[in-house]
Enzyme design. Structure first.
Site, PDB file in Angstrom:
ATOM      1  N   CYS A   9       0.862  -1.185   0.000  1.00  0.00           N
ATOM      2  CA  CYS A   9       0.000   0.000   0.000  1.00  0.00           C
ATOM      3  C   CYS A   9       0.900   1.237   0.000  1.00  0.00           C
ATOM      4  O   CYS A   9       2.084   1.133  -0.351  1.00  0.00           O
ATOM      5  CB  CYS A   9      -0.988  -0.021   1.157  1.00  0.00           C
ATOM      6  SG  CYS A   9      -0.245  -0.001   2.800  1.00  0.00           S
ATOM      7  N   ASN A  12       2.267   1.448   4.296  1.00  0.00           N
ATOM      8  CA  ASN A  12       2.590   0.170   4.970  1.00  0.00           C
ATOM      9  C   ASN A  12       2.293   0.228   6.466  1.00  0.00           C
ATOM     10  O   ASN A  12       3.000  -0.370   7.277  1.00  0.00           O
ATOM     11  CB  ASN A  12       4.050  -0.255   4.723  1.00  0.00           C
ATOM     12  CG  ASN A  12       4.380  -1.675   5.179  1.00  0.00           C
ATOM     13  OD1 ASN A  12       5.505  -1.955   5.593  1.00  0.00           O
ATOM     14  ND2 ASN A  12       3.435  -2.583   5.156  1.00  0.00           N
ATOM     15  N   CYS A  14      -1.470   0.787   7.381  1.00  0.00           N
ATOM     16  CA  CYS A  14      -2.906   0.506   7.536  1.00  0.00           C
ATOM     17  C   CYS A  14      -3.336  -0.747   6.775  1.00  0.00           C
ATOM     18  O   CYS A  14      -3.669  -1.772   7.358  1.00  0.00           O
ATOM     19  CB  CYS A  14      -3.743   1.698   7.070  1.00  0.00           C
ATOM     20  SG  CYS A  14      -3.454   3.205   8.026  1.00  0.00           S
ATOM     21  N   ARG A  15      -3.353  -0.684   5.442  1.00  0.00           N
ATOM     22  CA  ARG A  15      -3.945  -1.767   4.647  1.00  0.00           C
ATOM     23  C   ARG A  15      -3.037  -2.967   4.452  1.00  0.00           C
ATOM     24  O   ARG A  15      -3.451  -4.116   4.706  1.00  0.00           O
ATOM     25  CB  ARG A  15      -4.383  -1.219   3.271  1.00  0.00           C
ATOM     26  CG  ARG A  15      -5.542  -0.242   3.364  1.00  0.00           C
ATOM     27  CD  ARG A  15      -5.735   0.527   2.059  1.00  0.00           C
ATOM     28  NE  ARG A  15      -4.607   1.434   1.809  1.00  0.00           N
ATOM     29  CZ  ARG A  15      -4.458   2.173   0.728  1.00  0.00           C
ATOM     30  NH1 ARG A  15      -5.358   2.117  -0.234  1.00  0.00           N
ATOM     31  NH2 ARG A  15      -3.427   2.981   0.594  1.00  0.00           N
ATOM     32  N   SER A  16      -1.808  -2.755   3.979  1.00  0.00           N
ATOM     33  CA  SER A  16      -0.961  -3.926   3.652  1.00  0.00           C
ATOM     34  C   SER A  16      -0.564  -4.740   4.893  1.00  0.00           C
ATOM     35  O   SER A  16      -0.458  -5.972   4.780  1.00  0.00           O
ATOM     36  CB  SER A  16       0.253  -3.539   2.800  1.00  0.00           C
ATOM     37  OG  SER A  16       1.075  -2.608   3.442  1.00  0.00           O
ATOM     38  N   ASP A 123      -8.301   3.742   1.246  1.00  0.00           N
ATOM     39  CA  ASP A 123      -7.326   4.118   2.280  1.00  0.00           C
ATOM     40  C   ASP A 123      -8.075   4.579   3.534  1.00  0.00           C
ATOM     41  O   ASP A 123      -8.803   5.575   3.484  1.00  0.00           O
ATOM     42  CB  ASP A 123      -6.469   5.260   1.718  1.00  0.00           C
ATOM     43  CG  ASP A 123      -5.361   5.663   2.666  1.00  0.00           C
ATOM     44  OD1 ASP A 123      -5.365   5.200   3.827  1.00  0.00           O
ATOM     45  OD2 ASP A 123      -4.506   6.454   2.242  1.00  0.00           O
TER      46      ASP A 123
HETATM   47  P1  4NP Z   1      -1.849   2.809   4.053  1.00  0.00           P
HETATM   48  O1  4NP Z   1      -2.487   4.161   4.623  1.00  0.00           O
HETATM   49  O2  4NP Z   1      -1.286   3.147   2.683  1.00  0.00           O
HETATM   50  O3  4NP Z   1      -2.991   1.869   4.005  1.00  0.00           O
HETATM   51  O4  4NP Z   1      -0.775   2.394   5.047  1.00  0.00           O
HETATM   52  C1  4NP Z   1      -1.768   5.339   4.755  1.00  0.00           C
HETATM   53  C2  4NP Z   1      -0.947   5.518   5.841  1.00  0.00           C
HETATM   54  C3  4NP Z   1      -0.250   6.703   5.997  1.00  0.00           C
HETATM   55  C4  4NP Z   1      -0.417   7.706   5.070  1.00  0.00           C
HETATM   56  C5  4NP Z   1      -1.238   7.522   3.982  1.00  0.00           C
HETATM   57  C6  4NP Z   1      -1.908   6.344   3.811  1.00  0.00           C
HETATM   58  N1  4NP Z   1       0.269   8.936   5.252  1.00  0.00           N
HETATM   59  O5  4NP Z   1       0.033   9.865   4.461  1.00  0.00           O
HETATM   60  O6  4NP Z   1       1.061   9.075   6.204  1.00  0.00           O
END
Ligand code: 4NP
Length: 153
Positions: A9, A12, A14-16, A123
């Site tokens: 993602c 790294n 939240c989702r992955s 997201d």
């Molecule tokens: P992820 O979510 O891609 O599912 O881990 C996010 C986590 C952090 C951020 C964006 C998306 N960020 O902008 O810090």
């Protein structure tokens, strides 16, 4: 040899990490090695987002020991399948893929559920706990299909 699967993602956190934990929970290590990574480097070295940890725990999965890392070129050699969460991840991953064979490994994870719809795992970073739970269920459905394919190999 176990099948090697990489979940990707943006952050790294939240989702992955959830995708890694969910697929890992469905297959033994001698069948499948799962890892996750992010295309960005914002959170390198940190544990997953608390909301992902709590959501996974609610369904009996411990992801608290995972550590965030950034995607690297060597990942394209190491892994057999590279699953991304959304089309933005897809573009970012394809942009650093070293060759055509590497690009062929990259797939939107929800295309395992509906191969033609190019659906995205949203997201949840700026969302609420219910958004994390929604993500969990989407990933659980996709990982059930991925696990059954790997299992029957
Ligand atoms: P992820 O979510 O891609 O599912 O881990 C996010 C986590 C952090 C951020 C964006 C998306 N960020 O902008 O810090």
């Amino acid at each position: 040899m176990p099948t090697k699967v990489l979940m990707v993602c943006l952050g790294n956190i939240c989702r992955s990490p959830l995708a890694e934990g969910v697929l890992q929970s469905k297959l033994p290590k001698n069948k499948c090695i799962v890892d996750s990574t992010g295309t960005a480097n914002y959170h390198v070295g940190t544990a997953p987002d608390k909301r992902s940890i709590v959501t996974a725990k609610k369904f009996g999965i411990d992801i608290s020991q995972q550590k965030c890392r950034q995607l690297s070129k060597s990942d394209f050699e190491t892994f057999d399948f590279i699953y991304v969460m959304d089309t933005s991840n897809y573009k970012n991953v394809i942009a650093i893929a070293p060759n055509e064979a590497s690009k062929q490994k990259v797939k939107l994870i929800l295309n395992e559920v509906d191969s033609t719809s190019n659906l995205e795992v949203p997201d949840p970073y700026y969302g609420e706990m219910e958004d994390f739970e929604h993500v969990f269920h989407l990933l659980d459905e996709a990982c059930t299909i991925i696990a059954s394919k790997i299992h029957s190999k």
